[in-house]
Design a protein around this motif. Structure first.
Motif, short mmCIF file in Angstrom:
data_model
loop_
_atom_site.label_atom_id
_atom_site.label_comp_id
_atom_site.label_asym_id
_atom_site.label_seq_id
_atom_site.Cartn_x
_atom_site.Cartn_y
_atom_site.Cartn_z
N GLY A 191 -5.24 12.86 3.35
CA GLY A 191 -5.50 14.26 3.64
C GLY A 191 -6.81 14.34 4.37
N THR A 192 -7.30 15.56 4.56
CA THR A 192 -8.60 15.74 5.24
C THR A 192 -9.73 15.94 4.25
OG1 THR A 192 -8.39 18.14 5.39
CG2 THR A 192 -7.44 16.83 7.20
N PHE A 214 -4.12 20.45 4.81
CA PHE A 214 -3.24 20.23 5.94
C PHE A 214 -3.75 19.05 6.76
CE2 PHE A 214 -2.98 24.81 5.06
CZ PHE A 214 -1.61 24.94 4.84
N ILE A 215 -2.85 18.13 7.09
CA ILE A 215 -3.25 16.95 7.86
C ILE A 215 -2.30 16.74 9.03
CG2 ILE A 215 -2.02 15.40 6.26
CD1 ILE A 215 -4.39 13.37 6.99
N VAL A 222 0.85 -1.20 0.00
CA VAL A 222 0.00 0.00 0.00
C VAL A 222 0.88 1.24 0.00
CG1 VAL A 222 -1.70 1.35 1.29
CG2 VAL A 222 -1.90 -1.14 1.19
N GLY A 223 0.59 2.18 -0.91
CA GLY A 223 1.26 3.47 -0.94
C GLY A 223 0.35 4.55 -0.42
N LEU A 224 0.90 5.47 0.34
CA LEU A 224 0.12 6.56 0.93
C LEU A 224 0.63 7.90 0.42
CD1 LEU A 224 -0.06 5.26 4.62
CD2 LEU A 224 -1.79 5.02 2.82
N LYS A 225 -0.28 8.64 -0.19
CA LYS A 225 0.06 9.95 -0.74
C LYS A 225 -0.27 11.02 0.30
CE LYS A 225 -0.75 8.68 -5.59
NZ LYS A 225 0.63 8.90 -6.05
N PHE A 226 0.76 11.41 1.06
CA PHE A 226 0.56 12.40 2.10
C PHE A 226 0.43 13.79 1.50
CE2 PHE A 226 3.53 9.24 4.22
CZ PHE A 226 2.50 8.53 4.82
N PHE A 227 -0.51 14.56 2.03
CA PHE A 227 -0.64 15.96 1.64
C PHE A 227 0.21 16.81 2.60
CE2 PHE A 227 -3.35 14.19 -1.35
CZ PHE A 227 -3.77 15.17 -2.26
N ASN A 228 -0.25 17.89 3.12
CA ASN A 228 0.59 18.79 3.92
C ASN A 228 0.56 18.39 5.39
OD1 ASN A 228 -0.15 20.33 1.39
ND2 ASN A 228 1.35 21.73 2.27
N VAL A 229 1.56 17.60 5.79
CA VAL A 229 1.58 17.03 7.14
C VAL A 229 2.27 18.01 8.10
CG1 VAL A 229 2.17 15.01 8.52
CG2 VAL A 229 1.80 14.76 6.05
#
Length: 334
Positions: free
Chosen positions: A257-258, A232-233, A184-191
């Motif tokens: 993300g949110t 932002f997360i 599984v790959g996770l595309k993080f937004f603005n952490v």
């Protein structure tokens, strides 16, 4: 707080980049919630070596791991002899966070070597160990595409984004060829959140603006920042996503993300409210052509296939972060 029914006790867990921001938070999540797990941090740690843009090549920092009681292996994912040190372990879970994550690094060779070549080696290790692989992809794969950003519609615009796009393609192929594996790959937004301080210039605007305010200065924003929105997360929701990714309904890449974008002005205003200041805002011209004005993660598949639901609002996340922002203000970043 635990985020799934999976019992990680008596499991051996690898976290590459485990001295970095997300990796160190994962390490302490397992240590705090599953004391009988064996957590192995693999990180090259910080040196004084910089890229051409002046930013550090590695953000892993020992201070992120103070009070960590698991195993620490110092090594570089570019080095096969270093990776061979992991052969002493048989992993049940692998969280691959190590990467060159600076979007302003344009040395394509080093970005591709670090982010792409090493991924083959780690996937082979996961296959041999029969381990679950959860890896960090990135919202940078979307480039400046309009919101909402949706998995499968991507247009990377820098070497980092392209390297993560290639990692996703490798993961898709590997999943097809090894249908029994969990990848599984996770595309993080603005952490944002604790343990990001040592990312220096690449840390979130939350801590950067917080420290500007604590310096007694008005937070510095681009003109029109009330119209510049990002997804932002909080780090707590990022940890939740990583844990839930261990038991997906299906392999794939998923946005983290949110889906509720907020403005940079919101961040500055919330910080001033929490810090009890009224310094106004120092607006400066935006020097960037084609600056991205809006990001918003489409998290529908993340909700459906991972059971992920973001729970930390920007107001709650910043309020909880304030003590750490104050503690680190003025401390040595080296």
């Amino acid at each position: 707080m635990t985020y799934s029914n999976t019992d990680f006790n008596n499991k051996t867990i690898l976290i590459t980049g485990g001295a970095g921001f997300i990796g160190s938070n994962l390490a302490f999540y397992f240590q705090d919630n599953y004391p009988d797990s064996r957590v192995v941090v693999f990180d090259c740690f910080r040196s004084e070596v910089t890229f051409a843009n002046g930013n550090l090549q590695s953000f892993g920092h020992y201070k992120n791991l103070i009070d960590f009681t698991g195993d620490v292996v110092c090594g570089n994912i570019n080095s096969k002899p270093d990776l061979a040190l992991l052969d002493d372990y048989k992993f049940d879970y692998m969280f691959h966070q190590a990467a060159i994550s600076d979007t302003r690094v344009y040395d394509q060779e080093i970005v591709m070597q670090t982010n792409v070549n090493s991924f083959y080696d780690l996937l082979n290790k996961a296959k041999n160990d029969d381990a679950v692989m959860v890896y960090a992809s990135s919202a940078a794969t979307y480039g400046s595409l309009p919101s909402p950003q949706t998995v499968g519609i991507e247009n990377p615009e820098n070497p980092y984004g392209f390297s993560k796009y290639m990692m996703d393609q490798i993961a898709y192929r590997y999943s097809r060829e090894n249908p029994d594996m969990t990848i599984v790959g996770l595309k993080f937004f603005n952490v944002y959140g604790p343990r990001e301080y040592y990312k220096a210039k690449t840390s979130s605007m939350v801590i950067q603006l917080g420290h500007q305010i604590l310096d007694g200065k008005a937070p510095k924003l681009f003109e029109g920042s009330d119209q510049i929105l990002r997804d932002f997360i909080n780090i707590e929701d990022v940890i939740q996503a990583n844990i839930k990714a261990c038991n997906p309904k299906q392999n794939g890449t998923y946005n983290v993300g949110t889906s509720n974008p907020r403005s940079f002005q919101d961040i500055a205003d919330i910080l001033q409210h929490e810090l009890g200041t009224d310094l106004g805002t120092d607006y400066i011209p935006n020097p960037y052509d084609g600056y991205q004005m809006h990001t918003q993660a489409d998290i529908s598949t993340t909700q459906t296939n991972l059971g992920f639901e973001p729970v930390v609002s920007l107001e709650v996340g910043i309020k909880a972060y304030i003590p750490d922002i104050k503690r680190l203000h003025g401390t040595d970043i080296s």
